[in-house]
Scaffold this motif. Structure first.
Motif, mmCIF file in Angstrom:
data_model
loop_
_atom_site.group_PDB
_atom_site.id
_atom_site.type_symbol
_atom_site.label_atom_id
_atom_site.label_comp_id
_atom_site.label_asym_id
_atom_site.label_seq_id
_atom_site.Cartn_x
_atom_site.Cartn_y
_atom_site.Cartn_z
ATOM 1 N N LYS A 94 0.713 -1.014 -0.037
ATOM 2 C CA LYS A 94 -0.125 -0.012 -0.061
ATOM 3 C C LYS A 94 0.848 1.129 -0.180
ATOM 4 C CE LYS A 94 -3.889 -2.374 2.375
ATOM 5 N NZ LYS A 94 -4.386 -2.533 3.608
ATOM 6 N N LEU A 95 2.208 1.079 0.654
ATOM 7 C CA LEU A 95 2.855 2.352 0.729
ATOM 8 C C LEU A 95 3.476 2.711 -0.581
ATOM 9 C CD1 LEU A 95 4.332 4.609 2.417
ATOM 10 C CD2 LEU A 95 5.957 2.816 2.866
ATOM 11 N N ILE A 96 3.765 1.716 -1.460
ATOM 12 C CA ILE A 96 4.190 1.850 -2.958
ATOM 13 C C ILE A 96 3.086 2.540 -3.606
ATOM 14 C CG2 ILE A 96 4.502 0.471 -4.963
ATOM 15 C CD1 ILE A 96 6.225 -1.480 -3.211
ATOM 16 N N SER A 97 1.905 2.425 -3.429
ATOM 17 C CA SER A 97 1.068 3.231 -4.127
ATOM 18 C C SER A 97 1.000 4.656 -3.881
ATOM 19 C CB SER A 97 -0.470 2.765 -3.688
ATOM 20 O OG SER A 97 -0.689 1.306 -4.057
ATOM 21 N N LYS A 98 1.389 5.032 -2.509
ATOM 22 C CA LYS A 98 1.360 6.397 -1.905
ATOM 23 C C LYS A 98 2.632 6.976 -2.571
ATOM 24 C CE LYS A 98 -1.038 5.784 2.332
ATOM 25 N NZ LYS A 98 -1.135 5.861 3.600
ATOM 26 N N ILE A 99 3.798 6.002 -2.533
ATOM 27 C CA ILE A 99 5.090 6.619 -3.054
ATOM 28 C C ILE A 99 4.835 6.903 -4.713
ATOM 29 C CG2 ILE A 99 7.279 5.926 -4.021
ATOM 30 C CD1 ILE A 99 7.541 4.437 -1.241
ATOM 31 N N ASP A 100 4.254 5.906 -5.345
ATOM 32 C CA ASP A 100 3.849 6.375 -6.842
ATOM 33 C C ASP A 100 3.227 7.572 -6.965
ATOM 34 O OD1 ASP A 100 5.484 4.199 -7.811
ATOM 35 O OD2 ASP A 100 3.573 2.792 -7.927
ATOM 36 N N ALA A 101 2.001 7.746 -6.033
ATOM 37 C CA ALA A 101 1.289 9.034 -6.094
ATOM 38 C C ALA A 101 2.154 10.077 -5.902
ATOM 39 C CB ALA A 101 0.111 8.962 -5.157
ATOM 40 N N ALA A 102 3.194 10.079 -4.820
ATOM 41 C CA ALA A 102 4.031 11.511 -4.676
ATOM 42 C C ALA A 102 4.777 11.497 -5.948
ATOM 43 C CB ALA A 102 4.938 11.078 -3.257
ATOM 44 N N ILE A 103 5.245 10.471 -6.494
ATOM 45 C CA ILE A 103 6.240 10.833 -7.655
ATOM 46 C C ILE A 103 5.174 11.443 -8.940
ATOM 47 C CG2 ILE A 103 7.484 9.687 -9.671
ATOM 48 C CD1 ILE A 103 8.197 7.552 -7.337
ATOM 49 N N LYS A 104 4.199 11.062 -8.942
ATOM 50 C CA LYS A 104 3.145 11.543 -9.984
ATOM 51 C C LYS A 104 2.794 13.201 -9.617
ATOM 52 C CE LYS A 104 0.582 7.717 -11.507
ATOM 53 N NZ LYS A 104 -0.419 6.833 -11.368
ATOM 54 N N ARG A 105 2.846 13.515 -8.341
ATOM 55 C CA ARG A 105 2.454 14.750 -7.697
ATOM 56 C C ARG A 105 3.877 15.662 -8.129
ATOM 57 N NH1 ARG A 105 0.755 12.289 -3.421
ATOM 58 N NH2 ARG A 105 2.235 13.098 -2.164
ATOM 59 N N LEU A 106 5.038 14.990 -7.904
ATOM 60 C CA LEU A 106 6.257 15.606 -8.279
ATOM 61 C C LEU A 106 6.372 16.134 -9.804
ATOM 62 C CD1 LEU A 106 8.994 13.781 -6.581
ATOM 63 C CD2 LEU A 106 9.041 16.125 -6.798
ATOM 64 N N ASP A 107 5.975 15.016 -10.739
ATOM 65 C CA ASP A 107 5.846 15.486 -12.219
ATOM 66 C C ASP A 107 5.222 16.425 -12.494
ATOM 67 O OD1 ASP A 107 7.562 13.242 -12.392
ATOM 68 O OD2 ASP A 107 5.953 11.713 -12.791
ATOM 69 N N LYS A 108 3.714 16.528 -11.832
ATOM 70 C CA LYS A 108 2.866 17.558 -12.142
ATOM 71 C C LYS A 108 3.013 18.843 -11.400
ATOM 72 C CE LYS A 108 -1.416 14.585 -12.162
ATOM 73 N NZ LYS A 108 -2.550 14.168 -11.473
ATOM 74 N N GLY A 109 4.356 19.014 -10.628
ATOM 75 C CA GLY A 109 4.688 20.206 -9.749
ATOM 76 C C GLY A 109 3.807 20.648 -8.649
ATOM 77 N N GLU A 110 2.829 19.412 -8.210
ATOM 78 C CA GLU A 110 1.968 19.485 -7.066
ATOM 79 C C GLU A 110 2.715 18.987 -5.679
ATOM 80 O OE1 GLU A 110 -1.478 17.441 -8.208
ATOM 81 O OE2 GLU A 110 -1.762 19.039 -9.632
ATOM 82 N N TYR A 111 3.876 18.477 -5.596
ATOM 83 C CA TYR A 111 4.574 17.869 -4.466
ATOM 84 C C TYR A 111 5.134 18.979 -3.669
ATOM 85 C CZ TYR A 111 7.507 15.006 -1.828
ATOM 86 O OH TYR A 111 8.012 14.523 -0.653
#
Length: 152
Positions: A94-111
């Motif tokens: 489940k944590l990997i899903s959160k990590i992937d979501a955080a990486i997507k936020r980085l890509d979008k500039g929202e992190y």
């Protein structure tokens, strides 16, 4: 999955080269500058890599053979240990899903910005919990609301 892992490894190598070995974000820099984003990307990718590595070890241990303890107490202890290990791996999945979501936020500039208020989450909080999506204040308010609705 293999393509994703390959992309993660390439991104990790690129980020490591650009940052240098001793870089740690500070409040003196512009918040969520490119260098800070690279740092958190590296942190997240390393964390994900570590989880995958641990999972591989657990999977290999499970494949090595079933639990065959003669004594019932030993068998119960072994099964309890495996149960705990498997629950840990499930939490990490489940944590990997959160990590992937955080990486997507980085890509979008929202992190690094609170999903509730839009305020900066803060470097110290992100270093301690790189998958954080809310400021401490917003998280506390969220938990209070959750507790109240649970008590009803």
């Amino acid at each position: 999955m293999a393509a994703s892992s390959s992309n993660d490894i390439e991104a990790l190598d690129r980020v490591k080269k650009s940052l240098g070995p001793d870089y740690v974000p500070t409040d003196k820099e512009t918040y969520m500058s490119e260098k800070q984003q690279d740092y958190f990307r590296m942190l997240l990718l390393e964390w994900k890599k570590s989880i995958h590595s641990d999972s591989s070890v657990t999977l290999q241990s499970l494949q090595d053979g079933p639990i065959r303890d003669a004594d019932l107490n030993d068998r119960a202890s072994s099964e309890t240990g495996w149960s705990i290990e498997l629950r840990t791996r499930d939490r990490q999945r489940k944590l990997i899903s959160k990590i992937d979501a955080a990486i997507k936020r980085l890509d979008k500039g929202e992190y690094g910005y609170c999903e509730v208020t839009g305020d900066p989450i803060g470097l110290k909080r992100l270093i301690a919990r790189p998958v954080a999506t809310m400021t401490v204040e917003a998280q506390e308010a969220h938990e209070r609301r959750e507790k109240i609705s649970r008590d009803d």
